[in-house]
Design a protein around this motif. Sequence first.
Motif, PDB file in Angstrom:
ATOM      1  N   UNK A 130       0.833  -1.209   0.000  1.00  0.00           N
ATOM      2  CA  UNK A 130       0.000   0.000   0.000  1.00  0.00           C
ATOM      3  C   UNK A 130       0.867   1.259   0.000  1.00  0.00           C
ATOM      4  N   UNK A 131       1.975   1.195   0.708  1.00  0.00           N
ATOM      5  CA  UNK A 131       2.872   2.340   0.830  1.00  0.00           C
ATOM      6  C   UNK A 131       3.847   2.435  -0.348  1.00  0.00           C
ATOM      7  N   UNK A 132       4.266   1.256  -0.881  1.00  0.00           N
ATOM      8  CA  UNK A 132       5.258   1.212  -1.956  1.00  0.00           C
ATOM      9  C   UNK A 132       4.762   0.278  -3.067  1.00  0.00           C
ATOM     10  N   UNK A 133       3.848   0.751  -3.904  1.00  0.00           N
ATOM     11  CA  UNK A 133       3.270  -0.122  -4.943  1.00  0.00           C
ATOM     12  C   UNK A 133       4.268  -0.571  -6.003  1.00  0.00           C
ATOM     13  N   UNK A 134       5.435   0.067  -6.088  1.00  0.00           N
ATOM     14  CA  UNK A 134       6.408  -0.327  -7.107  1.00  0.00           C
ATOM     15  C   UNK A 134       7.325  -1.460  -6.656  1.00  0.00           C
ATOM     16  N   UNK A 135       6.976  -2.156  -5.574  1.00  0.00           N
ATOM     17  CA  UNK A 135       7.743  -3.334  -5.147  1.00  0.00           C
ATOM     18  C   UNK A 135       7.726  -4.364  -6.282  1.00  0.00           C
ATOM     19  N   UNK A 136       8.931  -4.841  -6.643  1.00  0.00           N
ATOM     20  CA  UNK A 136       9.031  -5.773  -7.761  1.00  0.00           C
ATOM     21  C   UNK A 136       9.608  -7.129  -7.399  1.00  0.00           C
ATOM     22  N   UNK A 137      10.039  -7.319  -6.157  1.00  0.00           N
ATOM     23  CA  UNK A 137      10.560  -8.613  -5.710  1.00  0.00           C
ATOM     24  C   UNK A 137      10.553  -8.629  -4.183  1.00  0.00           C
ATOM     25  N   UNK A 138      10.376  -9.823  -3.630  1.00  0.00           N
ATOM     26  CA  UNK A 138      10.330 -10.007  -2.175  1.00  0.00           C
ATOM     27  C   UNK A 138      11.334 -11.081  -1.780  1.00  0.00           C
ATOM     28  N   UNK A 139      12.139 -10.801  -0.756  1.00  0.00           N
ATOM     29  CA  UNK A 139      13.019 -11.806  -0.161  1.00  0.00           C
ATOM     30  C   UNK A 139      12.693 -11.928   1.319  1.00  0.00           C
ATOM     31  N   UNK A 140      12.502 -13.169   1.749  1.00  0.00           N
ATOM     32  CA  UNK A 140      12.220 -13.459   3.152  1.00  0.00           C
ATOM     33  C   UNK A 140      13.378 -14.259   3.735  1.00  0.00           C
ATOM     34  N   UNK A 141      13.950 -13.790   4.818  1.00  0.00           N
ATOM     35  CA  UNK A 141      14.997 -14.522   5.510  1.00  0.00           C
ATOM     36  C   UNK A 141      14.411 -15.164   6.759  1.00  0.00           C
ATOM     37  N   UNK A 142      14.516 -16.502   6.823  1.00  0.00           N
ATOM     38  CA  UNK A 142      13.905 -17.237   7.935  1.00  0.00           C
ATOM     39  C   UNK A 142      14.866 -18.310   8.442  1.00  0.00           C
ATOM     40  N   UNK A 143      14.845 -18.582   9.748  1.00  0.00           N
ATOM     41  CA  UNK A 143      15.747 -19.593  10.305  1.00  0.00           C
ATOM     42  C   UNK A 143      15.202 -21.009  10.106  1.00  0.00           C
ATOM     43  N   UNK A 144      15.300 -21.509   8.873  1.00  0.00           N
ATOM     44  CA  UNK A 144      14.780 -22.838   8.594  1.00  0.00           C
ATOM     45  C   UNK A 144      15.045 -23.243   7.161  1.00  0.00           C
ATOM     46  N   UNK A 145      14.255 -24.200   6.659  1.00  0.00           N
ATOM     47  CA  UNK A 145      14.472 -24.761   5.328  1.00  0.00           C
ATOM     48  C   UNK A 145      13.210 -24.625   4.488  1.00  0.00           C
ATOM     49  N   UNK A 146      13.400 -24.106   3.272  1.00  0.00           N
ATOM     50  CA  UNK A 146      12.327 -24.081   2.269  1.00  0.00           C
ATOM     51  C   UNK A 146      12.699 -25.049   1.171  1.00  0.00           C
ATOM     52  N   UNK A 147      11.738 -25.900   0.753  1.00  0.00           N
ATOM     53  CA  UNK A 147      11.994 -26.846  -0.333  1.00  0.00           C
ATOM     54  C   UNK A 147      10.779 -26.913  -1.240  1.00  0.00           C
ATOM     55  N   UNK A 148      11.017 -26.654  -2.529  1.00  0.00           N
ATOM     56  CA  UNK A 148       9.956 -26.657  -3.540  1.00  0.00           C
ATOM     57  C   UNK A 148       8.802 -25.734  -3.139  1.00  0.00           C
ATOM     58  N   UNK A 149       9.173 -24.569  -2.593  1.00  0.00           N
ATOM     59  CA  UNK A 149       8.180 -23.553  -2.279  1.00  0.00           C
ATOM     60  C   UNK A 149       7.487 -23.718  -0.946  1.00  0.00           C
ATOM     61  N   UNK A 150       7.768 -24.803  -0.233  1.00  0.00           N
ATOM     62  CA  UNK A 150       7.085 -25.072   1.042  1.00  0.00           C
ATOM     63  C   UNK A 150       8.070 -25.036   2.198  1.00  0.00           C
ATOM     64  N   UNK A 151       7.618 -24.510   3.334  1.00  0.00           N
ATOM     65  CA  UNK A 151       8.455 -24.476   4.539  1.00  0.00           C
ATOM     66  C   UNK A 151       8.429 -25.863   5.172  1.00  0.00           C
ATOM     67  N   UNK A 152       9.587 -26.530   5.220  1.00  0.00           N
ATOM     68  CA  UNK A 152       9.619 -27.900   5.759  1.00  0.00           C
ATOM     69  C   UNK A 152      10.230 -27.964   7.151  1.00  0.00           C
ATOM     70  N   UNK A 153      10.975 -26.938   7.521  1.00  0.00           N
ATOM     71  CA  UNK A 153      11.571 -26.901   8.859  1.00  0.00           C
ATOM     72  C   UNK A 153      11.826 -25.454   9.223  1.00  0.00           C
ATOM     73  N   UNK A 154      11.352 -25.054  10.397  1.00  0.00           N
ATOM     74  CA  UNK A 154      11.469 -23.639  10.759  1.00  0.00           C
ATOM     75  C   UNK A 154      11.256 -23.449  12.248  1.00  0.00           C
ATOM     76  N   UNK A 155      11.953 -22.453  12.793  1.00  0.00           N
ATOM     77  CA  UNK A 155      11.740 -22.114  14.201  1.00  0.00           C
ATOM     78  C   UNK A 155      10.351 -21.538  14.424  1.00  0.00           C
ATOM     79  N   UNK A 156       9.762 -20.894  13.389  1.00  0.00           N
ATOM     80  CA  UNK A 156       8.408 -20.337  13.493  1.00  0.00           C
ATOM     81  C   UNK A 156       7.412 -21.419  13.076  1.00  0.00           C
ATOM     82  N   UNK A 157       6.876 -22.133  14.053  1.00  0.00           N
ATOM     83  CA  UNK A 157       6.048 -23.310  13.766  1.00  0.00           C
ATOM     84  C   UNK A 157       4.791 -22.974  12.974  1.00  0.00           C
TER      85      UNK A 157
END
Length: 326
Positions: A130-157
């Motif tokens: 809403x504040x920045x409509x020209x956002x063109x990419x998103x990066x999320x840093x999380x303490x865990x594992x992403x595989x094939x687009x799904x979170x398979x292991x993470x501290x945030x249950x």
Amino acid sequence: MASTLYVKDINKKLLIRALRDQRQATIRELADITKLTIVTVKSLLNELIDQGKVQEGESVPSNGGRPSQQYVFNSQSQLGLVIFGKELEGLDSLYIRIIDLYGQVLDSQIESCTYIDSEYINNVIGKMFEKFPQIGAISLGLPGIEYEGQIVSLDYKGLVGTPLIQQLQERYNIPVVIENDVNAAVMGRGQCFEAAQSEIYVYFASNSGPGAGIRWNGQLIKGAKNSAGEVGWLPFGIKWGAELVNNKPAFVKAAALLLVSLVVLYDPESLVVYGEFIDDEYLDEIGTECKTLLSQRSFPSLTRVDDFSSDYEQGLITITLEKLFN
């Protein structure tokens, strides 16, 4: 036709990268840099101006002829959204950054939260759009594992099992990346002038197992299922955590065994260590123990970093810029 469009797309990327590096330049200068014809550069610049990626600048004197028009790279034509989780004063917190196409932070926020799930992440991202409509990419840093687009292991249950990438891409129709915190940190460290091309970055937590990020010839090594670097899983019989951290001699032996194993497996140029409790004296003891397990000639340089968060954030910024330009 398809091949013509492909070549045009390559030329456009080449031109926009050249102008980004120069910040501003004339058609002649861009043609010299890119080796494209003046006609091609002029045509592509017109398209980039229509897309808002380039702006006309001032005219500058030329060698005896008419003044030349300068063209300016618009670093805010697209923005990147960087979000990473970290504990702050005992509370889970999300650090939120908006960056321009030079990686400069334009907006910075911190949100403390008691429970992180996909709804919470979506709400945070929605507010930023809403504040920045020209956002063109998103990066999320999380303490865990992403595989094939799904979170398979993470501290945030609340995020485990969630197809978060798919959800966000369907909603916003832009590239979305989820990266492990230590993987992001090793890529951020790679932006430092003194960083080795092949380096392993080991994070020793105070109350849980260690994690590692592996950068090989400048490239991140993630493994077949994105779990490379989960070194706390190694079957050494070590019980990582606060009790071990509080027993310095035992921790030194455990850390040395882990580091030597990584050296034997990967033969890196450099090992980088982070731990809130690890100072120079502590690192020297770990290094001495390593060299009792492996000859000094075979052991790489061993250094420590004080600021994991800066490496973590810089790594995510680097990843976001790659997505914005590719």
